[in-house]
Every structure is written in C-alpha cells, then in structure tokens.
Design an enzyme around this catalytic site. Sequence first.
Site: not given
Ligand code: SAH
Length: 213
Positions: A60
């Site tokens: 993000s």
């Molecule tokens: N907090 C992260 C943001 C990553 S983007 C950072 O700082 O890098 C959001 C993430 O949510 C992705 O890695 C995606 O795989 C995960 N995601 C999406 N749906 C999900 C679910 N149902 N359960 C767990 N993770 C999920």
Amino acid sequence: MTSQRTRQRLVDRLSEQGVTNLQVLDVMGDTPRHIFLDEALSHRAYEDTALPIGYGQTLSQPYIVARMTEVLLGAAGKLERVLEVGTGSGFQTSVLAQLVPKVYSVERIKPLQDKARQRLRQLGLNNVELKHADGGFGWPEKGPFDGILSTAAPREVPAELLAQLGPNGVLVIPVGGNTQELRLIIRDGDSEDFVTQVLEPVKFVPLLSGVTR
Ligand code: SAH
C-alpha cells in the site's frame, strides 16, 4: 535511497497530507520500506505510491498505511491486540508491531506470507503471529481484538470481523468494488451495535476468498 534524508522527505510529505500522529510519523520514518520490495523496485521504496509485490498484489501507498494506522490508534481506547487482514509484504504489519503490543496477521497467499515472515524476523519484531488462511473469517481463536485493520477490500463488511471486535473495538476497512470507501466501524461498548463513519475514497486490492499455496 535508504538515507535518513530520503525517509525524512517521506515523513514531511505524510504530514503535509494531514497525518498528525507523531508516533505514527516516527514509525513511518524508522521503518525500512525498501526491504519489503523486490530488489528491482527497492529504489522506489520511499515514493508515496503503491508498488507491486507479485501475485497481483501491492504494497500500500505510505500515506494510506499511515492514515489507517492513525485512525486505528485514534479511535481505540486500549489497543493491545490487533488483527490485520492481508499481510502482503508485511510492511503495514511491521508498522503496527512497533505501535501495539500484539499483532496477528492473516494472508491467503503462502509465498507472500513466507517473505513477510522473513522480513519481520530481520527487523526483530517478535510480537507478531502470522496465519495462512482466508482472513475474511478473521482469526476466531485469537479474538476478540481491540482493533482490526483490513488491507484488502470486501464488497460488504464480513460479519465475522465485526463479531471478533471486543468492547469498543475498532475496525478500519476499505469496502466496495470499483469505487471503494474507507470505513471506521466501532463497537458500541459491549453491545451488538456498531457506529460507522465513512472516511475517504480509497483503492485497494479485493478481499478474495479461499487460500493459495
Ligand atoms: N498490508 C499489505 C497490503 C498488501 S495488499 C502490505 O503492507 O504490503 C492486500 C493483501 O491482502 C494481499 O497480499 C492479498 O493477498 C491479501 N488478501 C486478499 N484477500 C485476503 C483474504 N481473504 N485473506 C487474507 N488475505 C487476503
């Protein structure tokens, strides 16, 4: 690239954008965002933009990490146990881990979780537990939580996440499809009532169901 000046410039930008919590700004300035990216992208780590981390996912934008963290800290009374949905690179996880005693984080893509685990270890952050699972169901065995922060956007707020909020617990979550809004949802005492505030338009990857190896 990793110089103190580069990081200070990012912190200055965040405060220009309206982030005021000094603890959050300090942690944003102290956390080496470049280790959360593949080498080819690490030179862009201190730009205020979202960046790809593979598997169609993104790290993000620093502004949104800072903003969500600030909202969580500002709205919660006691904040001892926090659940993050969507570990991704582990950057938001490590920001949280420097501000609250215990962080739980769930990720559905195993290789992303593995890398995040290494990075958290590298930073010596030992107050984090990770789980490979569909975070739409929260982490019931570890709840209730004082705060829950989702970094992936569901169409509707999952009832399981609301259920795992403790008394006065706070959920910060992007909701929607093509257009999304960031919501702040607070449990009213220990009742089954929730107060929702819509904060700002956002753009997150979708919350998907199931897990991938
Ligand atoms: N907090 C992260 C943001 C990553 S983007 C950072 O700082 O890098 C959001 C993430 O949510 C992705 O890695 C995606 O795989 C995960 N995601 C999406 N749906 C999900 C679910 N149902 N359960 C767990 N993770 C999920």
